[in-house]
Structures are given as C-alpha cells and as structure tokens.
Design a protein around this motif. Structure first.
Motif, PDB file in Angstrom:
ATOM      1  N   VAL A   1       0.848  -1.198   0.000  1.00  0.00           N
ATOM      2  CA  VAL A   1       0.000   0.000   0.000  1.00  0.00           C
ATOM      3  C   VAL A   1       0.883   1.247   0.000  1.00  0.00           C
ATOM      4  O   VAL A   1       0.661   2.185  -0.781  1.00  0.00           O
ATOM      5  CB  VAL A   1      -0.947  -0.001   1.227  1.00  0.00           C
ATOM      6  N   LEU A   2       1.914   1.245   0.868  1.00  0.00           N
ATOM      7  CA  LEU A   2       2.794   2.409   0.948  1.00  0.00           C
ATOM      8  C   LEU A   2       3.564   2.609  -0.358  1.00  0.00           C
ATOM      9  O   LEU A   2       3.721   3.741  -0.825  1.00  0.00           O
ATOM     10  CB  LEU A   2       3.772   2.252   2.120  1.00  0.00           C
ATOM     11  N   LEU A   3       4.015   1.507  -0.945  1.00  0.00           N
ATOM     12  CA  LEU A   3       4.750   1.610  -2.216  1.00  0.00           C
ATOM     13  C   LEU A   3       3.830   2.135  -3.311  1.00  0.00           C
ATOM     14  O   LEU A   3       4.219   3.007  -4.094  1.00  0.00           O
ATOM     15  CB  LEU A   3       5.323   0.242  -2.601  1.00  0.00           C
ATOM     16  N   PHE A   4       2.608   1.646  -3.317  1.00  0.00           N
ATOM     17  CA  PHE A   4       1.647   2.088  -4.324  1.00  0.00           C
ATOM     18  C   PHE A   4       1.365   3.584  -4.174  1.00  0.00           C
ATOM     19  O   PHE A   4       1.360   4.335  -5.149  1.00  0.00           O
ATOM     20  CB  PHE A   4       0.351   1.278  -4.193  1.00  0.00           C
ATOM     21  N   LEU A   5       1.160   4.018  -2.909  1.00  0.00           N
ATOM     22  CA  LEU A   5       0.875   5.438  -2.667  1.00  0.00           C
ATOM     23  C   LEU A   5       2.063   6.304  -3.081  1.00  0.00           C
ATOM     24  O   LEU A   5       1.893   7.354  -3.698  1.00  0.00           O
ATOM     25  CB  LEU A   5       0.560   5.674  -1.189  1.00  0.00           C
ATOM     26  N   THR A   6       3.270   5.845  -2.732  1.00  0.00           N
ATOM     27  CA  THR A   6       4.476   6.593  -3.099  1.00  0.00           C
ATOM     28  C   THR A   6       4.570   6.720  -4.610  1.00  0.00           C
ATOM     29  O   THR A   6       4.812   7.807  -5.152  1.00  0.00           O
ATOM     30  CB  THR A   6       5.730   5.876  -2.546  1.00  0.00           C
ATOM     31  N   ALA A   7       4.358   5.588  -5.282  1.00  0.00           N
ATOM     32  CA  ALA A   7       4.459   5.593  -6.746  1.00  0.00           C
ATOM     33  C   ALA A   7       3.380   6.491  -7.351  1.00  0.00           C
ATOM     34  O   ALA A   7       3.659   7.289  -8.254  1.00  0.00           O
ATOM     35  CB  ALA A   7       4.319   4.168  -7.264  1.00  0.00           C
TER      36      ALA A   7
ATOM     37  N   ILE B   1      21.377  13.123  -2.724  1.00  0.00           N
ATOM     38  CA  ILE B   1      20.938  12.686  -4.057  1.00  0.00           C
ATOM     39  C   ILE B   1      19.960  13.663  -4.700  1.00  0.00           C
ATOM     40  O   ILE B   1      19.804  13.652  -5.909  1.00  0.00           O
ATOM     41  CB  ILE B   1      20.369  11.239  -4.044  1.00  0.00           C
ATOM     42  N   ILE B   2      19.337  14.512  -3.889  1.00  0.00           N
ATOM     43  CA  ILE B   2      18.445  15.507  -4.510  1.00  0.00           C
ATOM     44  C   ILE B   2      19.293  16.527  -5.269  1.00  0.00           C
ATOM     45  O   ILE B   2      19.025  16.842  -6.423  1.00  0.00           O
ATOM     46  CB  ILE B   2      17.590  16.225  -3.437  1.00  0.00           C
ATOM     47  N   HIS B   3      20.336  17.028  -4.589  1.00  0.00           N
ATOM     48  CA  HIS B   3      21.131  18.109  -5.192  1.00  0.00           C
ATOM     49  C   HIS B   3      22.410  17.607  -5.851  1.00  0.00           C
ATOM     50  O   HIS B   3      23.275  18.422  -6.178  1.00  0.00           O
ATOM     51  CB  HIS B   3      21.453  19.150  -4.113  1.00  0.00           C
ATOM     52  N   ASN B   4      22.500  16.289  -5.991  1.00  0.00           N
ATOM     53  CA  ASN B   4      23.677  15.696  -6.655  1.00  0.00           C
ATOM     54  C   ASN B   4      24.986  16.189  -6.055  1.00  0.00           C
ATOM     55  O   ASN B   4      25.906  16.599  -6.771  1.00  0.00           O
ATOM     56  CB  ASN B   4      23.640  15.972  -8.162  1.00  0.00           C
TER      57      ASN B   4
ATOM     58  N   ILE C   1      13.137  18.960 -15.387  1.00  0.00           N
ATOM     59  CA  ILE C   1      13.173  19.421 -13.998  1.00  0.00           C
ATOM     60  C   ILE C   1      12.882  18.207 -13.114  1.00  0.00           C
ATOM     61  O   ILE C   1      11.821  17.588 -13.228  1.00  0.00           O
ATOM     62  CB  ILE C   1      12.142  20.545 -13.753  1.00  0.00           C
ATOM     63  N   ALA C   2      13.828  17.863 -12.243  1.00  0.00           N
ATOM     64  CA  ALA C   2      13.716  16.569 -11.551  1.00  0.00           C
ATOM     65  C   ALA C   2      13.854  16.671 -10.035  1.00  0.00           C
ATOM     66  O   ALA C   2      13.359  15.808  -9.309  1.00  0.00           O
ATOM     67  CB  ALA C   2      14.767  15.614 -12.083  1.00  0.00           C
ATOM     68  N   ARG C   3      14.521  17.695  -9.545  1.00  0.00           N
ATOM     69  CA  ARG C   3      14.895  17.668  -8.128  1.00  0.00           C
ATOM     70  C   ARG C   3      13.678  17.700  -7.197  1.00  0.00           C
ATOM     71  O   ARG C   3      13.674  17.061  -6.167  1.00  0.00           O
ATOM     72  CB  ARG C   3      15.846  18.828  -7.807  1.00  0.00           C
ATOM     73  N   TYR C   4      12.669  18.466  -7.582  1.00  0.00           N
ATOM     74  CA  TYR C   4      11.469  18.523  -6.727  1.00  0.00           C
ATOM     75  C   TYR C   4      10.835  17.137  -6.640  1.00  0.00           C
ATOM     76  O   TYR C   4      10.361  16.719  -5.586  1.00  0.00           O
ATOM     77  CB  TYR C   4      10.470  19.554  -7.278  1.00  0.00           C
ATOM     78  N   LEU C   5      10.870  16.425  -7.764  1.00  0.00           N
ATOM     79  CA  LEU C   5      10.260  15.096  -7.808  1.00  0.00           C
ATOM     80  C   LEU C   5      11.066  14.121  -6.949  1.00  0.00           C
ATOM     81  O   LEU C   5      10.504  13.291  -6.238  1.00  0.00           O
ATOM     82  CB  LEU C   5      10.223  14.614  -9.258  1.00  0.00           C
ATOM     83  N   LYS C   6      12.397  14.274  -7.014  1.00  0.00           N
ATOM     84  CA  LYS C   6      13.259  13.424  -6.192  1.00  0.00           C
ATOM     85  C   LYS C   6      12.987  13.686  -4.714  1.00  0.00           C
ATOM     86  O   LYS C   6      12.927  12.764  -3.905  1.00  0.00           O
ATOM     87  CB  LYS C   6      14.738  13.704  -6.517  1.00  0.00           C
ATOM     88  N   GLU C   7      12.815  14.974  -4.396  1.00  0.00           N
ATOM     89  CA  GLU C   7      12.575  15.321  -2.989  1.00  0.00           C
ATOM     90  C   GLU C   7      11.248  14.741  -2.507  1.00  0.00           C
ATOM     91  O   GLU C   7      11.173  14.156  -1.422  1.00  0.00           O
ATOM     92  CB  GLU C   7      12.570  16.845  -2.803  1.00  0.00           C
ATOM     93  N   VAL C   8      10.211  14.900  -3.316  1.00  0.00           N
ATOM     94  CA  VAL C   8       8.887  14.380  -2.926  1.00  0.00           C
ATOM     95  C   VAL C   8       8.955  12.860  -2.764  1.00  0.00           C
ATOM     96  O   VAL C   8       8.490  12.295  -1.758  1.00  0.00           O
ATOM     97  CB  VAL C   8       7.811  14.785  -3.964  1.00  0.00           C
ATOM     98  N   CYS C   9       9.565  12.205  -3.741  1.00  0.00           N
ATOM     99  CA  CYS C   9       9.651  10.743  -3.715  1.00  0.00           C
ATOM    100  C   CYS C   9      10.452  10.281  -2.488  1.00  0.00           C
ATOM    101  O   CYS C   9      10.025   9.370  -1.766  1.00  0.00           O
ATOM    102  CB  CYS C   9      10.291  10.249  -5.005  1.00  0.00           C
ATOM    103  N   LEU C  10      11.582  10.932  -2.236  1.00  0.00           N
ATOM    104  CA  LEU C  10      12.406  10.526  -1.084  1.00  0.00           C
ATOM    105  C   LEU C  10      11.703  10.801   0.247  1.00  0.00           C
ATOM    106  O   LEU C  10      11.819  10.024   1.192  1.00  0.00           O
ATOM    107  CB  LEU C  10      13.750  11.258  -1.127  1.00  0.00           C
TER     108      LEU C  10
END
Lengths: 274, 302, 258
Positions: free
Chosen positions: C23-29, C218-221, C46-55
């Motif tokens: 359930v948690l994986l599904f919600l995250t995805a 990993i967000i800001h490389n 543009i990727a960093r915001y998405l990385k931050e939200v996902c992480l």
C-alpha cells in the motif's frame, strides 16, 4: 504423600521429568495480599514411556508447574529437571515437545511453513525436515490442509497443528497443557487417539486435563494437585478406594470437595449424586 | 357512487404499486434539483476561490505553505546548503534568487559563507561532514553537468503561486529565471497568470515590461512600465517615505529612462531621471547620469 | 544463529504477506508519478522537486514500516500465545529478541530496496544521470537508520503497555530527533541555566538519526560522502541499536509472559 509420585526404585530407570521440593511464590498484585504460594514443595517423577496425567481444579498450580518445567517462570525454591538437566538451561528443552493451551499460531503461515519454522529451530537437516513434516502432518491428519493458511483452520485443526509442532523434533517427552480444552467431541476423540498412538510408540506424555474420562482412558499414572500441594499420585486403580468406581469420584474425595456445601452443582456432580 | 368507487379502486390499484412511488420520488427530486441548482451556483459564484480545493482545505494556512515553498526554492538555489531557523540568517534576509534576479531589494548582511559558525562539539562537527558547506548558486558548476540547472527552483515557485496567488515575488522571481534560461514565453505567461490574480501589481507590470522589452516590443514595454509607474504613484505617494517601495519605483524609472534613451528621446529620458532623483538616497549618481545624457554620453547601467 | 535466522524468517514472511508495504509503495508511486506528470513550464528535465517528494515519501514509509512492524512483534507473540511453544524449544529470550530484530530490519531493508529501485527509475529517467555511489550511500545510511529505529521500537514494545503507545511514542521521538536533533546544542546554548544543561544532556544522549537522512545528497547531486564518515555512522548506529537491544532483552528476560 510426596513419595507416592515415585513408582520406580532407585535402581530402576531414571525419571526424565523430575521436580524436587519445587516451590513457587508470587507477589500478589492486590494491596495487602502479600505473597501468594502457587506451589509448595512439589515432588514429581515421570518415567520414560509412561503417560502421566496431571490433575487438579482451576488454580491448583498445574500451569505454574508446567511454566517452571518449560522455563517460563522461575522457581522460588527447589529444583526441576528434564532429562537430568536443570530446566533453566535451554538445552533441557531439546528433547521435549510442548502443546500450550489455547494458542493461535501465526495466522499468515500454512501448517507446512509453521512446522518448517519450528524444525529450523531444532536445526533438523532439510531432507529430514521435510520427511518429519510429512510424518507429523499425517499423524495429526492435517496432510490435506498443509498448504492452507492456519487462519482458515477450525479450532480442532489448530489444536492438531499445535500437536504437530510439538512433535516436529520427534521428542522423547511431550508436555501437553489441557490438549482437549475447547474442542468438540470429535476433536477430543482425535487428540485422544493421537496420544494413544504416541504412547504405543513409546513416547512419554505428561499432560494436564480436566477430563477425568480421558485421563482414565489414556494415563498410566496420575497426580492430583490441589492448592499448590500434591495430594495424590499413582495408577488410577491405586487411587480408587471403597465403593469408588471412577477417577472423578476419587478426585472429588482427594480434593475434599463437599457436594452438600457447594453452591454450584455441575452436571457431573449431579450425576455423581445420583 | 359506484363510479366513484371504481375511480378510487383504480387509483388505489395504481398508487398502491411500489414502482409508482419510485417514479414519483424521482420526479420530485428532479423538480427540487431544478429549483435548488441555480441558487447553489449563485452561492458558489459569490465565494472567492470557491473552485480551488486547496483554498477550501487549507484556508489561510496555505499562505504558510506558500512561503515555505518560496524559501524552498531559495534553498534549491543554494543546492540545499541553507541556514535553518536556528542558524545565523543575517545573510539570507532577502532570498538570493530574488536579489540576483533584481526583483527584490537586497537586505543581506554578514558573512554568508559561514552562517553555521564554528562547530561546537564532535557531534556538530561530524554532522557537517554529511553535506558540502560551500555557498554556491545553481547554474555555477553543476556536478551532473546540466545546463539551466537554475530551473530546478521553478516547481517550488509554481506550487507557491498555486497556494498563494497573491504572493507577487513568486511570479517575478520565476519570470526572471525563466527568461534567463531562455523560456521567455513561459515567463510572460506566468506573469500574466499573476496579473490576473493581482491586477494592480506594480512589480508584475514592471516584469511584464521587461519581457516585452527583451522581445524588442519597445512600444508595449513602454506602455507597461508607464502603467506600472502610474500604479506605483496611486499606491505609494500618500505613504510616509520610509514605507514606500522605492526600490521598484527606481527600477521602473531607470528602465524607462534607458528605453527612451535607446529610442533617441533624450528629453523624455532626462525627465525620467529627474523623477527618479527624489527617490534615491544618493542623488549625486543620478545627477551625474543626467549630465552624461545631456552631454551625449551613453546612459550607464546601475 | 540458525534460531535467530528462523525467527527472523517468520517476521519477513509476515511482512511479505501483509499489505502495508504494498500500500505504501503504491501510494508513493502514485503521488510521485502524479507530480511527475505536472507540466512545469514545459521543461520535462526538472527533476529535483520530484526526487525530494519521492524521497520524503520513502522516508515516511520507512519510518511507518520500521515502527509498525517492530512494535507488534513481542506483544503479538504474547497475545496469540505463540511465545509459549517458541520458548518451550531450546530457544533463549535473547535469541527471540535478536531474531525479531534481524527479521524486522531485513524486512525494512527489503522494502527499502523496492522503494529505492523505484526512486532510481524515476530519477534516472528524468535526469539521465546515475550517481550510483550516492544512491548506495543514501540507501545504506537509511538502512542503518532503520536498524536503530527497529531496536528502539523493540525496546519500547517491552517497556510500554500496548503497541499503539509504542508506535506513538517512538514515532514522536524519531520525528523529534530528525527535526531538532542537530540543533539542540544551539537551543541549549541560547536557553542557558538548568533547562539548557538538560537540553545539552539530551543532545549528547540521543542517537543522532538526522545524520542518516542524506536525502540532499541525491536531490542536489552533491559529491559522495567520505567513506570514513559512512563507516563512523554505521558503527555509531550499530552501537545504539545494540544498546537498545540489550535494554530490551534485560526487560524481556524478566517479563512475565502471562
């Protein structure tokens, strides 16, 4: 009275379950109640190959005795041994099987997985493990349901799964805590049959029960415990006196149960009175 | 009598059937909905932002989130190395992304390299080994070798604007960085979105003028800056001097002056600079520029 | 060791068969992909915001999985009475505790691996950049963090009355440390007096879980963290996990089972 539990001489076979002046005290949770004595100086000896019934009314100290034997509780005094090893050593439990009362096994596992888990604890090699699982599942008649999750089992099936886990290591001594409690007549009969089969295989069985008929049928010897004290021990025949015809009558006499002073008349006591 | 009875019997036989009750209830519901619907629509129309679920759920609390996201964009601008509320924030009073964009007056003081100070103990010292404590701005050597890395701040600005459409800096900062990374069309579109929510915003009008000017649409740029200046006068003239936003006024007039100078209207350019004179704390610099323009020299940038 | 592994195996099977992780994986995805589909000024890179939200979602999920899995282990064994047949075997309570710990931790690490695989997929697809060392460092520190949290929760589960109170208290403590742990010394310095001393003592006593939260890496490389720092973090985490487990065992060995 304590000597009554000893049926063999010092030169005969050594007991595989033995308690010496076992004493257990609990600090009461109620204020002003002080210390409560659950067991006082219990001497017991169970010999290889016998089926030993451990009887007593509720609160007599049967479960406490089992808890000490299995290392769940510590004795305040005295000692207890399994196969000559102090019960406080985990290795003392290597050759026993235990069926607790009213246990709800891991619901997400199948019977096969449950047995595999317990077998891994005994470090049984894989090939032998699978063979043992087959044997015990057939013995407890759960072979057909081995791949079903335990949550789908009836109460009787769960109890038999419990018996199977107690047998997975091919134990020399089985300790069963009220194995037929809560089962319907067919379930009780099946468990009784299994105990009988184990007896025939030469296993030692130590079990507590409230079912006098059951005890009478399968036990070689019995011990009667009341208020933490061992009141009687021996073969069923040796406990009967005078005009007593069954173990229940002897049991009620031994624990000084007075029918006339009791406000509760159970169906069995009514039967006895008639 | 018999006829009456037969009518009653017929009525009873019809109305006594369950399906007729269902049909009647449907009919009643339909009639009621046609009566109520216009009232409900009118009620929704009267409520501000009634169509925005975020506004309904968060209420005014969304402004807090909007501000958080705005700061987040500046955190991204610094590649994550940023003071917390527990650190010295003297050097981050104005978001650097806004200061660098020239859309907000820089009020930053102190040594921005060392807002953390010296580490106080081994835990603090070890903690700092988990992040690079170097003050950088996006777009200056990105380790992933990306071009236009500054654009990474934009999502947070977009979310901030969504949460608080009246936060002007969000539009102006985003527009600057969009323009800087070559997305002029998106910048103007975003500013127009901001203008719809804030029709009197001097800052947005000024930024829109910059967009048009960059697009060589001088006439349109002039109109927008002139409108921005009129709006500024309407909004700020009555206020005490210290409360006036003179930073934006100076920016408008200077841009207008440069536009007129480039267009060859020297008199209009001088008028703009003269209007700017009382708004500047250091008028000597402006006076020098006026003199330069009069002497036929180019108008230097600030 | 075989006993610890057997006990751990049951915990892992339980996690696999429960729906929580899925359930948690599904919600995250779902949330990540929804946010990833937002048109941001027409720039798909543009990727960093998405990385931050996902992480952030991965971190929330990991804390939920670690605490919820560990908090119910011992109480559930007692409630269903499976602790009795288990301890009636040649098994010590220390082995049960260690088995539960390794089971919960392995379960967490397995679910983390799933989450990070998804993250790598999203991040790599957006950025076309694969800083494998950074990913591994973030994953490993996250795993060490889970070990400390699991051990802390197991300790809570034998000290506190009900799993719900364990979940709440450990959750608040973990969140508090993540948000404020790094700054307690500054607050202590500003507060002064007895309260300051108390805060200072807390600052030195708590496990600094915030070290393990290197999302920004990993967000800001950022450049990879020095491996000696990673090794120190691992030892520090192992020491705290061990400390919590010893405390849990000390309570568990004396605990009445019924």
């Amino acid at each position: 009275m304590n000597n009554m539990s000893q049926s063999s001489s010092a030169n005969g076979p050594q007991p595989i379950l033995r308690t010496e002046k076992l004493r257990v005290e609990f600090r009461s949770r109620e204020i002003g109640q002080g210390v409560k004595v659950a067991l006082q100086g219990l001497d017991l000896a169970v010999y290889p190959g016998e089926v030993f019934g451990f009887l007593g009314p509720n609160g007599a100290g049967k479960t406490t005795t089992m808890n000490v034997l299995l290392g769940f509780a510590n004795a305040t005094g005295g000692a207890a041994y399994l196969f000559g090893t102090d019960v406080r050593q985990p290795i003392a439990r290597q050759r026993i099987g235990y069926l607790p009362e009213m246990t709800y096994y891991y619901k997400f596992l199948t019977a096969e997985e449950l047995l595999r888990f317990y077998a891994r604890i005994f470090k049984i090699p894989m090939a032998e493990r699978e063979r043992r699982i087959d044997v015990v599942l057939k013995l407890v008649e759960l072979d057909h349901a081995r791949k079903r999750p335990i949550r789908t089992y009836s109460k009787g099936m769960q109890q038999r799964a419990g018996l199977a886990q107690a047998l997975i290591n091919n134990p020399d001594l089985l300790i069963l805590d009220e194995p037929t409690s809560g089962l319907d007549p067919i379930g009780r009969m099946k468990v009784r049959e299994i105990i009988q089969r184990l007896k025939n295989e030469g296993k030692t069985v130590f079990f507590s029960s409230h079912e006098m008929g059951e005890v009478e049928t399968v036990c070689d010897r019995v011990a009667i415990l009341h208020q933490g004290e061992l009141k009687a021990a021996g073969t069923v025949a040796s406990l009967l006196t005078g005009n007593e015809t069954n173990l229940e009558q002897a049991f009620l006499r031994i624990i000084d149960f007075n029918l006339n002073s009791s406000s509760i008349c159970t169906s069995s006591s009514l039967l006895l009175a008639s | 009598m018999n006829a009456n009875n037969s009518v009653l019997d017929a009525a009873e036989s019809v109305f006594g059937r369950p399906w007729i009750h269902i049909v009647m209830l449907f009919g009643l519901a339909f009639i009621l909905s046609t009566l109520i619907h216009p009232e409900i629509s009118a009620f929704h129309a009267r409520r501000p932002d009634s169509g925005d679920p975020l506004a309904s759920i968060l209420g005014d609390g969304r402004k807090l989130f909007a501000n958080h996201f705005y700061v987040k964009a500046d955190v991204y601008f610094h590649s994550g190395y940023y003071p917390t509320i527990f650190d010295n924030r003297e050097s981050h009073q104005t978001a650097h992304m806004a200061e660098d964009a020239g859309v907000a007056e820089g009020k930053n003081t102190g040594d921005e390299e060392h807002f953390l100070g010296k580490s106080s103990d081994w835990i603090d010292a070890h903690s700092r080994k988990h992040f690079p404590s170097v003050h950088t701005h996006l777009g200056e050597d990105s380790p992933d070798g990306r071009k236009n890395a500054e654009r990474e701040i934009l999502p947070w600005l977009k979310f901030s604007a969504k949460l608080d459409p009246n936060k002007i800096e969000t539009y102006t900062v985003a527009a600057y960085w969009l323009r800087r990374t070559g997305a002029d069309g998106e910048a103007e579109a975003f500013l127009r979105e901001g203008l719809r929510a804030n029709p009197d915003s001097v800052e947005i009008l000024f930024e829109l003028g910059r967009c048009r000017y960059d697009a060589k649409d001088v006439e349109h740029a002039r109109n927008l800056w002139a409108l921005a200046w009129r709006r500024w006068q309407q909004q700020e003239v009555g206020k005490p001097a210290e409360q006036q936003n003179r930073f934006i006024a100076a920016a408008i007039l200077m841009h207008l002056a440069r536009l007129e100078h480039a267009a060859g209207d020297i008199n209009q350019c001088i008028r703009c600079l003269e209007t700017l004179l009382p708004l500047k704390q250091n008028p000597d610099e402006i006076l020098k520029r006026i003199a330069d323009v009069k002497a036929g020299l180019p108008l230097t940038a600030e | 060791m075989h006993i610890i592994l057997a006990v751990a195996g049951v915990v892992i099977l339980e996690m696999i068969r429960r729906k929580d992780v899925y359930v948690l994986l599904f919600l995250t995805a779902l949330i990540t992909l929804l946010l990833g589909s937002v048109n941001l000024f027409g720039d798909p890179n543009i990727a960093r915001y998405l990385k931050e939200v996902c992480l952030t979602l991965i971190w929330i999920s990991s804390v939920v999985i670690a605490i919820a899995t560990a908090a119910r282990q011992i109480p559930a064994e007692k409630e269903s009475r499976t602790i009795f047949p288990l301890l009636a075997k040649p098994v010590t309570r220390a082995q049960v505790m260690l088995g539960k710990f390794f089971g919960c931790w392995t379960a967490c690490v397995l679910s983390l691996a799933l989450f990070y695989a998804f993250f790598c997929l999203v991040s790599g697809t957006k950025e076309h950049y694969w800083p494998i060392t950074n990913y591994f460092q973030a994953f490993w520190l996250h795993a060490v963090f889970c070990a400390v949290v699991v051990a802390m929760t197991l300790m809570g589960s034998v000290l506190l009355a009900a799993p719900s109170s364990t979940i709440t208290i450990v959750g608040v403590v973990v969140l508090g440390i993540l948000l404020l742990g790094r700054h307690l010394n500054k607050v202590a310095a500003k507060t002064g007096g007895l309260a300051g001393d108390l805060l200072s003592a807390i600052y030195f006593a708590i496990p600094h879980l915030e070290w393990y939260d290197v999302r920004d890496l990993i967000i800001h490389n950022w450049p990879a963290i020095n491996w000696t720092v990673i090794a120190t973090d691992t030892l520090y985490g192992a020491a705290f996990a061990g400390l919590f487990l010893v405390a849990a065992w000390a309570r568990f060995r004396r605990m009445a089972l019924n």
